[in-house]
Design an enzyme around this catalytic site. Structure first.
Site, PDB file in Angstrom:
ATOM      1  CE1 TYR A  71      -3.197  -2.846   0.103  1.00  0.00           C
ATOM      2  CE2 TYR A  71      -3.700  -2.328   2.376  1.00  0.00           C
ATOM      3  CZ  TYR A  71      -3.916  -3.074   1.251  1.00  0.00           C
ATOM      4  OH  TYR A  71      -4.872  -4.075   1.263  1.00  0.00           O
ATOM      5  CG  PHE A 226     -12.940  -4.368  -2.817  1.00  0.00           C
ATOM      6  CD1 PHE A 226     -11.925  -3.487  -2.474  1.00  0.00           C
ATOM      7  CD2 PHE A 226     -12.765  -5.145  -3.954  1.00  0.00           C
ATOM      8  CE1 PHE A 226     -10.745  -3.395  -3.232  1.00  0.00           C
ATOM      9  CE2 PHE A 226     -11.606  -5.059  -4.718  1.00  0.00           C
ATOM     10  CZ  PHE A 226     -10.599  -4.189  -4.359  1.00  0.00           C
ATOM     11  N   PRO A 227     -15.662  -3.636   1.357  1.00  0.00           N
ATOM     12  CG  PRO A 227     -15.421  -2.632   3.460  1.00  0.00           C
ATOM     13  CD  PRO A 227     -14.622  -3.178   2.306  1.00  0.00           C
ATOM     14  CG  LEU A 228     -18.112   1.091   2.053  1.00  0.00           C
ATOM     15  CD1 LEU A 228     -17.462   2.425   2.408  1.00  0.00           C
ATOM     16  CD2 LEU A 228     -19.597   1.109   2.406  1.00  0.00           C
ATOM     17  N   GLY A 229     -17.536  -1.729  -1.855  1.00  0.00           N
ATOM     18  CA  GLY A 229     -17.431  -1.878  -3.308  1.00  0.00           C
ATOM     19  C   GLY A 229     -16.170  -1.253  -3.871  1.00  0.00           C
ATOM     20  N   PRO A 233     -13.231   2.140 -10.196  1.00  0.00           N
ATOM     21  CG  PRO A 233     -12.449   3.406 -12.015  1.00  0.00           C
ATOM     22  CD  PRO A 233     -12.037   2.829 -10.693  1.00  0.00           C
TER      23      PRO A 233
HETATM   24  N1  LIG Z   1      -6.968  -8.778   1.159  1.00  0.00           N
HETATM   25  C1  LIG Z   1      -6.928  -8.069   0.054  1.00  0.00           C
HETATM   26  O1  LIG Z   1      -6.512  -8.554  -0.994  1.00  0.00           O
HETATM   27  C2  LIG Z   1      -7.409  -6.660   0.039  1.00  0.00           C
HETATM   28  C3  LIG Z   1      -7.684  -6.059  -1.202  1.00  0.00           C
HETATM   29  C4  LIG Z   1      -8.152  -4.754  -1.194  1.00  0.00           C
HETATM   30  C5  LIG Z   1      -8.340  -4.079  -0.005  1.00  0.00           C
HETATM   31  N2  LIG Z   1      -8.051  -4.682   1.182  1.00  0.00           N
HETATM   32  C6  LIG Z   1      -8.274  -3.985   2.462  1.00  0.00           C
HETATM   33  O2  LIG Z   1      -9.654  -3.722   2.553  1.00  0.00           O
HETATM   34  C7  LIG Z   1      -9.861  -2.357   2.887  1.00  0.00           C
HETATM   35  C8  LIG Z   1     -11.179  -1.889   2.327  1.00  0.00           C
HETATM   36  O3  LIG Z   1     -11.164  -1.912   0.910  1.00  0.00           O
HETATM   37  P1  LIG Z   1     -11.072  -0.583   0.051  1.00  0.00           P
HETATM   38  O4  LIG Z   1     -10.536   0.539   0.863  1.00  0.00           O
HETATM   39  O5  LIG Z   1     -10.380  -0.918  -1.198  1.00  0.00           O
HETATM   40  O6  LIG Z   1     -12.568  -0.350  -0.372  1.00  0.00           O
HETATM   41  P2  LIG Z   1     -13.924   0.039   0.406  1.00  0.00           P
HETATM   42  O7  LIG Z   1     -13.685   0.126   1.869  1.00  0.00           O
HETATM   43  O8  LIG Z   1     -14.992  -0.856  -0.099  1.00  0.00           O
HETATM   44  O9  LIG Z   1     -14.220   1.464  -0.201  1.00  0.00           O
HETATM   45  C9  LIG Z   1     -13.325   2.513  -0.120  1.00  0.00           C
HETATM   46  C10 LIG Z   1     -13.943   3.662  -0.894  1.00  0.00           C
HETATM   47  O10 LIG Z   1     -15.125   4.088  -0.218  1.00  0.00           O
HETATM   48  C11 LIG Z   1     -14.999   5.460   0.169  1.00  0.00           C
HETATM   49  N3  LIG Z   1     -15.606   5.601   1.492  1.00  0.00           N
HETATM   50  C12 LIG Z   1     -15.174   5.101   2.663  1.00  0.00           C
HETATM   51  N4  LIG Z   1     -16.004   5.428   3.667  1.00  0.00           N
HETATM   52  C13 LIG Z   1     -17.008   6.150   3.109  1.00  0.00           C
HETATM   53  C14 LIG Z   1     -18.175   6.792   3.618  1.00  0.00           C
HETATM   54  N5  LIG Z   1     -18.490   6.761   4.916  1.00  0.00           N
HETATM   55  N6  LIG Z   1     -18.979   7.449   2.740  1.00  0.00           N
HETATM   56  C15 LIG Z   1     -18.688   7.505   1.429  1.00  0.00           C
HETATM   57  N7  LIG Z   1     -17.598   6.928   0.885  1.00  0.00           N
HETATM   58  C16 LIG Z   1     -16.764   6.260   1.720  1.00  0.00           C
HETATM   59  C17 LIG Z   1     -13.526   5.758   0.131  1.00  0.00           C
HETATM   60  O11 LIG Z   1     -13.279   7.090  -0.202  1.00  0.00           O
HETATM   61  P3  LIG Z   1     -12.692   8.164   0.885  1.00  0.00           P
HETATM   62  O12 LIG Z   1     -11.270   7.801   1.130  1.00  0.00           O
HETATM   63  O13 LIG Z   1     -12.883   9.469   0.213  1.00  0.00           O
HETATM   64  O14 LIG Z   1     -13.548   8.004   2.111  1.00  0.00           O
HETATM   65  C18 LIG Z   1     -13.033   4.856  -0.972  1.00  0.00           C
HETATM   66  O15 LIG Z   1     -13.252   5.464  -2.238  1.00  0.00           O
HETATM   67  C19 LIG Z   1      -8.646  -1.651   2.254  1.00  0.00           C
HETATM   68  O16 LIG Z   1      -8.460  -0.354   2.797  1.00  0.00           O
HETATM   69  C20 LIG Z   1      -7.554  -2.643   2.563  1.00  0.00           C
HETATM   70  O17 LIG Z   1      -7.076  -2.443   3.885  1.00  0.00           O
HETATM   71  C21 LIG Z   1      -7.605  -5.972   1.220  1.00  0.00           C
END
Ligand SMILES: NC(=O)c1ccc[n+]([C@@H]2O[C@H](COP(=O)([O-])OP(=O)(O)OC[C@H]3O[C@@H](n4cnc5c(N)ncnc54)[C@H](OP(=O)(O)O)[C@@H]3O)[C@@H](O)[C@H]2O)c1
Length: 314
Positions: A71, A226-229, A233
């Site tokens: 990261y 990806f709990p929010l997707g 894009p």
């Molecule tokens: N094991 C694996 O292979 C793997 C792969 C990917 C990710 N991960 C882990 O999983 C975590 C979560 O995944 P992710 O960060 O990719 O995706 P995510 O949590 O599904 O979504 C992140 C996106 O949502 C936005 N967001 C977050 N909180 C929000 C809210 N309250 N309202 C509106 N938008 C919001 C963020 O933008 P803002 O920053 O502007 O809030 C960002 O664009 C990562 O941070 C990483 O630690 C693990």
């Protein structure tokens, strides 16, 4: 109140009530609302802002933080090292199976071979400034979205578990997790002792219900990424879903909060690691731990169809 530095079932080491309540991660208790550090490298030009996000994480009662060496090419780990003190009691969870590739089409390249897993744990220990990483996820490439293994990067799970358990015996790893795995690989790995599983999963992408159920039976934490997707894009977004938006309006909350609260409600072994670099979103995500649904709202959310998570991240 417990003294600072002593986590309890109901409060963190800083004495803060646990958002989402307590949950089990291996042999530790953490708050069910955690934090994903993958978005933080967006703040690479404003290090103070990134540190402020991480300090707010612990102030709000979050003590489970997900990271990786890849990261921001070590930046998330460096920020974690700078921001957290031992008395914060944060359980840092990192992952191996990929190495930073800052000049590549995506900033990660597969590193699945046993000697690469060991080297990656050493890299994480150095960048985190730690003697032990509490939990390390073996990030396989069995399921999408994203990278797949080819050539010498196709490695048998048993060969990988041999080095992971050796590093656990040596004390470099506190517990072992898995990521991006199939049900079959999870079943084969369970005898080694698995603390958590991270697969892509959310209210709108629920392809892994059977794996979630197996994890619940085995007392393994289900920590969907990806709990929010995601921020990518092309991935289905929880916040675009009409039923989620309707529930948010009715509950005077936000669609993101509804999506996260649904995950917590869906199964008791779910832990959240939403990623954000935004202080307001962080606060909203923590507050989602207290959001409750009536039966009709829950039924409407449960009825949302699951979509494929299989897209190219190129
Ligand atoms: N094991 C694996 O292979 C793997 C792969 C990917 C990710 N991960 C882990 O999983 C975590 C979560 O995944 P992710 O960060 O990719 O995706 P995510 O949590 O599904 O979504 C992140 C996106 O949502 C936005 N967001 C977050 N909180 C929000 C809210 N309250 N309202 C509106 N938008 C919001 C963020 O933008 P803002 O920053 O502007 O809030 C960002 O664009 C990562 O941070 C990483 O630690 C693990």
């Amino acid at each position: 109140m417990m003294p600072t530095g002593t986590p309890s079932h109901d409060t963190t080491a800083l004495g803060v009530p646990r958002p989402g309540g307590p949950g089990r991660l291996g042999d530790r208790t953490v708050s069910r609302v955690g934090f994903g550090a993958m978005q933080l490298p967006r703040l690479h030009d404003d290090r103070a802002a990134a540190i402020a996000v991480l300090r707010r994480v612990v102030e709000l009662g979050v003590d489970h933080v997900d990271t990786a060496q890849f990261y921001g090419d070590g930046l998330s780990n460096a920020l974690i090292r700078e921001a957290f003190r031992p008395e914060d009691g944060v359980v840092v969870v990192s992952k191996v199976g990929g190495d930073p590739d800052p000049d590549g089409p995506i900033p990660i390249r597969p590193a699945q071979r046993p000697e690469e897993l060991r080297a990656s744990v050493e890299d994480n220990l150095r960048s985190l400034g730690a003697d032990q990483i509490p939990v390390v996820n073996l990030r396989r490439l069995d399921v999408g979205p994203g990278l797949r293994a080819e050539g010498d990067q196709v490695v048998d799970i048993d060969d990988q578990l041999a080095v992971m358990t050796a590093m656990r015996d040596e004390g470099k790893i506190g517990a072992i997790g898995l990521s991006a795995v199939t049900l079959d690989v999870l079943r084969r790995a369970i005898p080694a002792g698995i603390a958590c599983v991270q697969n892509a999963y959310s209210l709108v992408t629920r392809g892994d219900e059977d794996m979630l159920a197996l994890c619940a039976d085995e007392r393994i934490a289900w920590v969907p990424y990806f709990p929010l997707g995601s921020a990518f894009p092309g991935m289905p977004k929880v916040t675009d879903e009409p039923a989620v938006r309707a529930a948010a309006q009715a509950l005077d909350s936000t669609p993101a909060q509804v999506g996260l609260a649904w995950l917590l409600r869906h199964a008791p072994n779910v832990h959240l690691i939403p990623g954000t670099a935004d202080l307001g979103h962080l606060e909203a995500n923590v507050a989602a731990g207290a959001l409750a649904f009536d039966d009709a709202t829950l039924a409407a959310l449960d009825a949302v169809p699951s979509r494929s998570v299989e897209i190219s991240l190129d």
